[in-house]
Design a protein around this motif. Sequence first.
Motif, short mmCIF file in Angstrom:
data_model
loop_
_atom_site.label_atom_id
_atom_site.label_comp_id
_atom_site.label_asym_id
_atom_site.label_seq_id
_atom_site.Cartn_x
_atom_site.Cartn_y
_atom_site.Cartn_z
N ILE A 127 0.83 -1.20 0.00
CA ILE A 127 0.00 0.00 0.00
C ILE A 127 0.86 1.25 0.00
N ASP A 128 1.92 1.25 0.80
CA ASP A 128 2.76 2.43 0.93
C ASP A 128 3.74 2.47 -0.23
N LEU A 156 -7.26 -3.74 -1.20
CA LEU A 156 -7.58 -2.67 -2.14
C LEU A 156 -8.48 -3.12 -3.29
N ASP A 159 -12.05 -1.84 -3.66
CA ASP A 159 -12.24 -0.48 -4.16
C ASP A 159 -12.42 -0.43 -5.67
N ARG A 249 -9.20 7.38 -4.71
CA ARG A 249 -8.55 6.08 -4.69
C ARG A 249 -7.15 6.12 -5.29
N ARG A 251 -4.91 8.02 -4.37
CA ARG A 251 -3.97 8.20 -3.27
C ARG A 251 -3.35 6.87 -2.86
N LYS A 252 -4.14 5.79 -2.96
CA LYS A 252 -3.65 4.48 -2.59
C LYS A 252 -2.67 3.92 -3.61
#
Length: 298
Positions: A127-128, A156, A159, A249, A251-252
């Motif tokens: 994720i990061d 994720l 989403d 989304r 941003r992810k």
Amino acid sequence: MAAKLVQIGRIVTYLPDLRIAVLRCRSFSSAANEWGIQFYDALESNTQSKTVWPDNVLGPLGPQDKRFLMPGRVGPCVNTRSLQQELNAQEKPDITPRLDIDHLLPQLPHQRQSDISEQFLTSIDEIDITFVDKKMPPPIPSDKMEYRANSCPQILRKDFKDLFPEKNILEGNLTVISISVKTANDMTYWSSEVEKEREELLGSFVQGAAEICQAFEDAGFWADFIEPSSGKPFKGAHTNFTLFETDERYRKLGFEIVDLGCCKVISHPLWGTHSFIGTLFTSAPLDHPLIANLKSTQ
């Protein structure tokens, strides 16, 4: 020349433009044919291997399929593997697993919180994906396109599942590919130059993304991309759900969404608001040559 970064869960490659990425996808497909690599559908292969020609003596009066000689298309069972499995099952004692009642009852709040926390911790590396790795060499001035592939974690996928009603993306591999192009103009302002540049980038992205998806399909994988002007899948079935480039989304996926008050604009970690971004989805794994080897061979 292209710079490339490989980490757990993602691959980043810098190229001069999208055309180079398309040409390398084509070259891989042609090279795969020269090397004898075959991509085929298993169901079609089984169908072709079981084709039985009509009897040469009786002609159309003979059985069309020699596996079913008796009337009513009935034939002897020749699946010796299934028979052997049944015999082995008869020899072994019947061990029936006990019913776990805990799986039948709804989860308590603390159990659900524990499961979510565990899933998040196992996926945090994927994720990061903010561009903070100092080992990654910056792109040279001629590299104006970033090809970033992320292995989408399970947390994720929910989403994005509504974008593809005919594809179950919750199971199997799912790779999200973000194609970012450095623009000459700042996308936070409107002008005739900005509109013209954006229209040109939109046309080249749609054409290039379609060819890249075709390369994945030729390799036996599912692939689709989001058409930036509509925010909907280009090849998939109609859906009311959208994914515009100013969607939260993103941003992810490592981007920032800048709120200007009157509108929003997406920001790239390196190029800021001087960027045009498109997204592809594919069932190809991250280590597939179409993704992992998309770099300069020089």
